[in-house]
Design an enzyme around this catalytic site. Structure first.
Site, PDB file in Angstrom:
ATOM      1  N   GLU A  46       0.745  -1.241   0.150  1.00 55.95           N
ATOM      2  CA  GLU A  46      -0.016  -0.226   0.181  1.00 55.95           C
ATOM      3  C   GLU A  46       1.172   0.836  -0.118  1.00 55.95           C
ATOM      4  O   GLU A  46       1.563   1.178   0.723  1.00 55.95           O
ATOM      5  CB  GLU A  46      -0.887   0.064   1.403  1.00 55.95           C
ATOM      6  CG  GLU A  46      -1.791   1.014   1.276  1.00 55.95           C
ATOM      7  CD  GLU A  46      -2.457   1.614   2.597  1.00 55.95           C
ATOM      8  OE1 GLU A  46      -3.638   1.519   2.750  1.00 55.95           O
ATOM      9  OE2 GLU A  46      -1.544   0.894   4.130  1.00 55.95           O
ATOM     10  N   ARG A  48       1.141   5.084   0.412  1.00 54.89           N
ATOM     11  CA  ARG A  48       0.765   6.155   1.724  1.00 54.89           C
ATOM     12  C   ARG A  48       0.721   7.613   1.002  1.00 54.89           C
ATOM     13  O   ARG A  48       1.967   7.514   1.377  1.00 54.89           O
ATOM     14  CB  ARG A  48       0.969   6.003   3.124  1.00 54.89           C
ATOM     15  CG  ARG A  48      -0.132   4.821   3.680  1.00 54.89           C
ATOM     16  CD  ARG A  48      -1.758   5.066   4.005  1.00 54.89           C
ATOM     17  NE  ARG A  48      -1.506   6.223   4.945  1.00 54.89           N
ATOM     18  CZ  ARG A  48      -1.850   6.067   6.058  1.00 54.89           C
ATOM     19  NH1 ARG A  48      -2.094   5.102   7.107  1.00 54.89           N
ATOM     20  NH2 ARG A  48      -1.586   7.884   6.211  1.00 54.89           N
ATOM     21  N   ARG A  81      -5.172   8.942   2.497  1.00 52.74           N
ATOM     22  CA  ARG A  81      -5.553   9.201   3.675  1.00 52.74           C
ATOM     23  C   ARG A  81      -5.802  10.096   4.597  1.00 52.74           C
ATOM     24  O   ARG A  81      -4.860  11.047   4.424  1.00 52.74           O
ATOM     25  CB  ARG A  81      -4.858   8.072   4.871  1.00 52.74           C
ATOM     26  CG  ARG A  81      -6.237   8.069   6.158  1.00 52.74           C
ATOM     27  CD  ARG A  81      -6.642   6.809   6.177  1.00 52.74           C
ATOM     28  NE  ARG A  81      -6.636   5.069   4.930  1.00 52.74           N
ATOM     29  CZ  ARG A  81      -7.282   4.694   4.206  1.00 52.74           C
ATOM     30  NH1 ARG A  81      -7.750   5.833   3.641  1.00 52.74           N
ATOM     31  NH2 ARG A  81      -6.553   4.044   4.462  1.00 52.74           N
ATOM     32  N   GLU A  85      -9.448  10.801   8.978  1.00 50.10           N
ATOM     33  CA  GLU A  85      -9.178   9.086   8.859  1.00 50.10           C
ATOM     34  C   GLU A  85      -7.905   9.048   9.647  1.00 50.10           C
ATOM     35  O   GLU A  85      -7.093   8.059   8.937  1.00 50.10           O
ATOM     36  CB  GLU A  85      -9.636   8.494   8.367  1.00 50.10           C
ATOM     37  CG  GLU A  85     -11.563   9.118   8.039  1.00 50.10           C
ATOM     38  CD  GLU A  85     -11.981   7.633   7.621  1.00 50.10           C
ATOM     39  OE1 GLU A  85     -11.559   7.094   6.967  1.00 50.10           O
ATOM     40  OE2 GLU A  85     -13.430   8.194   7.114  1.00 50.10           O
ATOM     41  N   HIS A 142     -12.258   4.490   8.979  1.00 46.83           N
ATOM     42  CA  HIS A 142     -11.470   4.612  10.007  1.00 46.83           C
ATOM     43  C   HIS A 142     -11.584   5.505  11.191  1.00 46.83           C
ATOM     44  O   HIS A 142     -11.933   6.560  10.833  1.00 46.83           O
ATOM     45  CB  HIS A 142     -10.082   4.888   9.726  1.00 46.83           C
ATOM     46  CG  HIS A 142      -9.785   4.529   8.064  1.00 46.83           C
ATOM     47  ND1 HIS A 142     -10.133   4.480   7.706  1.00 46.83           N
ATOM     48  CD2 HIS A 142      -8.699   2.629   8.744  1.00 46.83           C
ATOM     49  CE1 HIS A 142      -9.152   3.094   6.194  1.00 46.83           C
ATOM     50  NE2 HIS A 142      -8.836   2.504   7.379  1.00 46.83           N
ATOM     51  N   LYS A 169     -14.015  -2.540   3.516  1.00 50.01           N
ATOM     52  CA  LYS A 169     -13.148  -1.787   5.427  1.00 50.01           C
ATOM     53  C   LYS A 169     -12.936  -1.056   5.946  1.00 50.01           C
ATOM     54  O   LYS A 169     -14.171   0.341   5.505  1.00 50.01           O
ATOM     55  CB  LYS A 169     -11.352  -1.558   3.891  1.00 50.01           C
ATOM     56  CG  LYS A 169     -10.387  -1.219   5.060  1.00 50.01           C
ATOM     57  CD  LYS A 169      -9.351  -0.678   4.849  1.00 50.01           C
ATOM     58  CE  LYS A 169      -7.929  -0.825   5.984  1.00 50.01           C
ATOM     59  NZ  LYS A 169      -6.682   0.477   5.596  1.00 50.01           N
ATOM     60  N   ARG A 211      -6.377  -8.947  13.648  1.00 48.57           N
ATOM     61  CA  ARG A 211      -4.858  -8.700  12.445  1.00 48.57           C
ATOM     62  C   ARG A 211      -5.000  -9.994  12.087  1.00 48.57           C
ATOM     63  O   ARG A 211      -4.470 -10.322  11.002  1.00 48.57           O
ATOM     64  CB  ARG A 211      -3.995  -7.934  13.124  1.00 48.57           C
ATOM     65  CG  ARG A 211      -4.328  -6.497  12.805  1.00 48.57           C
ATOM     66  CD  ARG A 211      -3.052  -5.571  13.324  1.00 48.57           C
ATOM     67  NE  ARG A 211      -4.052  -3.817  13.772  1.00 48.57           N
ATOM     68  CZ  ARG A 211      -3.169  -3.195  13.055  1.00 48.57           C
ATOM     69  NH1 ARG A 211      -3.432  -3.616  11.458  1.00 48.57           N
ATOM     70  NH2 ARG A 211      -4.004  -2.050  12.990  1.00 48.57           N
ATOM     71  N   SER A 230       2.090   1.766  10.203  1.00 52.25           N
ATOM     72  CA  SER A 230       1.184   3.097   9.630  1.00 52.25           C
ATOM     73  C   SER A 230       0.509   3.188  10.306  1.00 52.25           C
ATOM     74  O   SER A 230      -0.723   3.965  10.337  1.00 52.25           O
ATOM     75  CB  SER A 230       1.019   2.926   7.924  1.00 52.25           C
ATOM     76  OG  SER A 230       0.822   1.567   7.900  1.00 52.25           O
ATOM     77  N   GLN A 234      -0.078  -2.290  14.516  1.00 52.09           N
ATOM     78  CA  GLN A 234       0.322  -3.405  13.203  1.00 52.09           C
ATOM     79  C   GLN A 234       1.307  -4.152  14.037  1.00 52.09           C
ATOM     80  O   GLN A 234       2.368  -3.684  14.263  1.00 52.09           O
ATOM     81  CB  GLN A 234       0.939  -2.445  12.125  1.00 52.09           C
ATOM     82  CG  GLN A 234      -0.312  -2.456  11.249  1.00 52.09           C
ATOM     83  CD  GLN A 234       0.399  -1.391   9.930  1.00 52.09           C
ATOM     84  OE1 GLN A 234       1.149  -1.198   9.643  1.00 52.09           O
ATOM     85  NE2 GLN A 234      -0.391  -0.670   9.446  1.00 52.09           N
TER      86      GLN A 234
END
Length: 250
Positions: A46, A48, A81, A85, A142, A169, A211, A230, A234
């Site tokens: 991804e 960002r 993003r 959010e 989010h 998502k 996750r 990010s 995570q």
């Protein structure tokens, strides 16, 4: 749950797919991150773009994506993003639309993130741009402060599907263990009800379990880190690969 097919990747089938975020502020940082991915096990990346200091220079963004496409054989998810959010910059609606249009038309990407809270008028334009260029859409929502009610989360996922997203998502912040369990319960229920693949996560340390147990409850993708994360919660991609394999069932 339907499966979304992208460049040989079957999102919604088997183990949750591992996505690695790229969050460099400039080209050097970005390509150092990509180089660090070389011996890691992951399925897609991804970008960002809200971290990128030249987000407002289309020629720089296009050149960056061209180089990424040359270096990576896996699918590329392009994400702006917004500040609201958890992102790094807030674009005007028109600038946001133009950015997504420019990027999709290059076809250097495979998926694009569109925020549900952008409003229907913006969403319809972005969906049309992406799908005209054969780019799959992850529609996202989010909440970095709380976990909304089950009804609110259910309605948001249903709206994403109705609007025409390819993947749905939702990421929320738990304030209790019950919040985490509610998110997992919602995921299982909606993965059986909706026809599009889901990505759900409960953020922060408390929500880490969400996750890694996606295959059990119906979340089709997870985000791991290769260095700097990010989003809160995570875990390292090496650990993620081992955990997903341990949970995997045929």
């Amino acid at each position: 749950m339907a499966v979304c097919h992208i460049k040989g990747l079957h999102i919604g089938e088997g183990k949750p797919k591992i996505c690695l975020p790229i969050i460099g502020k400039n080209d050097d940082e970005i390509f150092k991150q990509v180089q660090s991915f070389e011996n890691l096990r992951y399925d897609l990346v991804e970008l960002r773009i809200d971290y990128y200091k030249d987000i407002d220079r289309s020629e720089k963004v296009i050149a960056l994506l061209k180089q990424l496409r040359e270096k990576l054989s896996c699918p590329i998810l392009f994400t702006y993003r917004s500040l609201r959010e958890g992102g790094c910059v807030q674009l005007t609606d028109q600038t946001y639309i133009q950015l997504i249009k420019t990027v999709c038309e290059t076809q250097f990407i495979d998926l694009v993130d569109i925020e549900l809270m952008s409003g229907n008028q913006v969403i319809f334009q972005l969906l049309d741009i992406a799908h005209q260029n054969q780019i799959k859409v992850i529609m996202s929502n989010h909440d970095f402060e709380k976990t909304p009610t089950l009804l609110e989360m259910k309605e948001r996922l249903e709206k994403m599907e109705i609007l025409g997203s390819d993947i749905l998502k939702i990421a929320v912040m738990p304030n209790s263990k019950k919040d985490v369990l509610n998110l997992l319960h919602l995921t299982m229920e909606m993965s059986e009800k909706l026809s599009k693949p889901l990505i759900t996560m409960s953020m922060g340390q408390m929500g880490v379990i969400s996750r890694i147990c996606g295959e059990l409850v119906g979340s089709a993708m997870t985000f791991a880190s290769a260095g700097q994360a990010s989003a809160p919660g995570q875990i390292a991609v090496e650990d993620m690969s081992l955990l997903l394999e341990a949970i995997h069932h045929d």
